[in-house]
Design a protein around this motif. Structure first.
Motif, PDB file in Angstrom:
ATOM      1  N   LEU A 126      47.403  39.125  32.576  1.00  0.00           N
ATOM      2  CA  LEU A 126      46.600  40.335  32.709  1.00  0.00           C
ATOM      3  C   LEU A 126      46.686  40.882  34.126  1.00  0.00           C
ATOM      4  N   SER A 127      46.499  42.188  34.240  1.00  0.00           N
ATOM      5  CA  SER A 127      46.458  42.831  35.545  1.00  0.00           C
ATOM      6  C   SER A 127      45.476  43.995  35.481  1.00  0.00           C
ATOM      7  N   THR A 128      45.024  44.415  36.636  1.00  0.00           N
ATOM      8  CA  THR A 128      44.103  45.556  36.673  1.00  0.00           C
ATOM      9  C   THR A 128      44.751  46.798  36.105  1.00  0.00           C
ATOM     10  N   VAL A 183      44.691  46.596  32.249  1.00  0.00           N
ATOM     11  CA  VAL A 183      43.348  46.803  31.697  1.00  0.00           C
ATOM     12  C   VAL A 183      42.933  48.265  31.847  1.00  0.00           C
ATOM     13  N   ILE A 207      35.787  47.408  35.461  1.00  0.00           N
ATOM     14  CA  ILE A 207      36.425  46.085  35.489  1.00  0.00           C
ATOM     15  C   ILE A 207      35.711  45.258  36.551  1.00  0.00           C
ATOM     16  N   ASP A 259      36.001  41.844  36.874  1.00  0.00           N
ATOM     17  CA  ASP A 259      36.822  40.722  37.343  1.00  0.00           C
ATOM     18  C   ASP A 259      38.136  40.743  36.572  1.00  0.00           C
ATOM     19  N   CYS A 260      39.205  40.392  37.234  1.00  0.00           N
ATOM     20  CA  CYS A 260      40.501  40.359  36.555  1.00  0.00           C
ATOM     21  C   CYS A 260      41.396  39.313  37.205  1.00  0.00           C
ATOM     22  N   THR A 261      41.770  38.320  36.403  1.00  0.00           N
ATOM     23  CA  THR A 261      42.729  37.310  36.811  1.00  0.00           C
ATOM     24  C   THR A 261      43.867  37.337  35.790  1.00  0.00           C
ATOM     25  N   ALA A 305      40.028  38.838  31.947  1.00  0.00           N
ATOM     26  CA  ALA A 305      39.509  40.081  32.534  1.00  0.00           C
ATOM     27  C   ALA A 305      38.116  40.313  31.986  1.00  0.00           C
ATOM     28  N   GLU A 306      37.194  40.627  32.870  1.00  0.00           N
ATOM     29  CA  GLU A 306      35.826  40.925  32.471  1.00  0.00           C
ATOM     30  C   GLU A 306      35.585  42.424  32.622  1.00  0.00           C
ATOM     31  N   ARG A 341      35.176  40.311  27.305  1.00  0.00           N
ATOM     32  CA  ARG A 341      36.135  39.427  27.955  1.00  0.00           C
ATOM     33  C   ARG A 341      37.483  39.585  27.258  1.00  0.00           C
TER      34      ARG A 341
END
Length: 417
Positions: free
Chosen positions: A3-5, A8, A31, A33-35, A39-40, A100
């Motif tokens: 995942l990436s910003t 998303v 967004i 949080d994003c790892t 991603a939240e 999520r």
């Protein structure tokens, strides 16, 4: 995949194609949080885009948010991303939704990427192209019986294990209710003022290409548009609202008072004539049946049991189902014209609920006569059976269905999909 910003954000852009009451587009995604693995996303509501007078219970707002979430889930599934959880807190403009997202291959079952079927139902697999193709058509709609029957059969089968039902309403009753509901909407000063705020008649207004109900989408003739654009000035709105309310409120109240009286008198007169002239009545029935039926489009109500009371999370979930229904209809070449005013008018809503209860009893009686087991709509839970016995008598969405006869204008968007 990871995942990436950027990924998303692209999904959020597609989700912006979701339908909403008055095309207000009330959602405000963020967004948090994003790892690469998780991603939240938090989704709130812009209070300025709520409809406190036309939608005081927040029902249409919650449905709109559900449509947004389903749009995001569909776009995510196509991109190989799984919508792992959805948590809904609060209600109305204070509703707070957390999602999520995870890469699909991180799931225990990597093949389950169809977002519309993650609840175990049998909905078709939708795509971002379906989301972009879906449109509300406020123009004339043609009846398309075979396509309608096929699409609604799919929807009803997919909803058979939920507490949501589709019920078709006869055209004559629908048109009568629609006229009275419109009188209520225009006769209520607060509701009319709120609606007027979301009408877009002036093409030079920057908001014309962003949100609201444009003259083009409402299919208003050019002459009327020019007149409306002249009158569509904030300084004139109080005068317009006052005149409309003063003129239509008595008509609306009179209609609400006279309707039960007229209906009871008509029923009494009909029974009296049949008792006195049974042969004459029987002789006229075949002739009436032989008259050709007007080719009106179909009218549907999405309904749920009125008890127990629905939470905001329930209504958000119903919004997701509603979008699936509209996407299924669109797959079959059918579009919808939404009429929320039917459930917003207290008198029409009450009569519509009565109609839904009668239709439910008739359906159960037919099933009992056929020797079929009545479906409780919520699985084998005994409590679900008690809910079913109360009837699907709460209308939560109302819309006309048919085939578009002219090109459909694209509704404006704050964030183009």
């Amino acid at each position: 995949m990871t995942l990436s910003t950027t990924l998303v954000e692209s999904l959020l852009t597609v989700a912006a194609s979701a339908p909403s009451a008055h095309n207000t587009q009330p959602w405000v995604p963020e967004i948090t949080d994003c790892t690469p693995a998780i991603a939240e996303v938090r989704v709130g509501v812009d209070p300025a885009r709520a409809l406190p007078h036309g939608d005081p219970r927040g029902e249409d707002l919650h449905l709109s948010m559900g449509c947004w979430i389903e749009s995001l889930a569909i776009a995510a599934a196509e991109a190989g991303v799984h919508t792992e959880s959805v948590a809904v807190r609060g209600r109305g403009p204070a509703v707070d939704i957390r999602l999520r997202l995870t890469p699909a291959e991180s799931k225990a079952d990597p093949t389950g990427t169809d977002s519309a079927a993650t609840d175990g139902s049998t909905w078709p697999t939708f795509t971002a192209a379906d989301l972009r193709h879906r449109q509300v058509d406020r123009g004339p709609l043609d009846r398309a019986d075979s396509r309608f029957a096929e699409a609604t059969a799919i929807c009803r089968h997919a909803m058979s294990e939920t507490a949501v039902r589709l019920v078709e309403i006869p055209d004559r009753a629908w048109r009568g209710w629609l006229r009275r509901a419109a009188l209520h909407s225009y006769g209520d000063r607060s509701v009319f003022a709120e609606t007027l705020r979301w009408l877009r008649f002036d093409t030079d207004d920057p908001r014309y290409r962003q949100d609201g109900l444009t003259a083009e989408c409402l299919r208003i003739p050019a002459v009327a548009v020019r007149a409306a654009a002249v009158l569509d000035r904030p300084c004139l709105h109080p005068w317009i609202v006052g005149l409309a309310s003063a003129g239509l409120t008595p008509v609306s109240l009179a209609g609400a008072v006279m309707k039960p009286f007229a209906r009871s008198r008509l029923a009494t007169l009909t029974h009296s004539l049949r008792d006195r002239f049974p042969r004459a009545s029987a002789a006229t029935e075949p002739a009436a049946a032989a008259r050709p039926e007007r080719r009106h489009p179909h009218h549907l109500v999405l309904c749920v049991p009125d008890r127990p009371a629905l939470s905001a999370a329930d209504e958000v979930e119903i919004g997701r189902i509603l979008l699936r229904v509209w996407l299924t209809l669109d797959r079959h070449g059918l579009r919808v014209d939404v009429h929320s005013e039917l459930k917003d008018s207290p008198t029409v809503r009450s009569e519509l609920a009565t109609c839904l209860r009668v239709r439910a009893r008739e359906r159960e009686s037919e099933q009992a006569q056929d020797g079929r087991r009545t479906q409780n709509g919520l699985g084998d839970d005994p409590a679900a059976g008690r809910t079913h016995n109360q009837g699907f008598d709460r209308p939560i969405a109302a819309f006309t269905v048919g085939a578009s006869t002219t090109p459909v204008p694209r509704a404006p968007r704050l964030s183009p999909p």
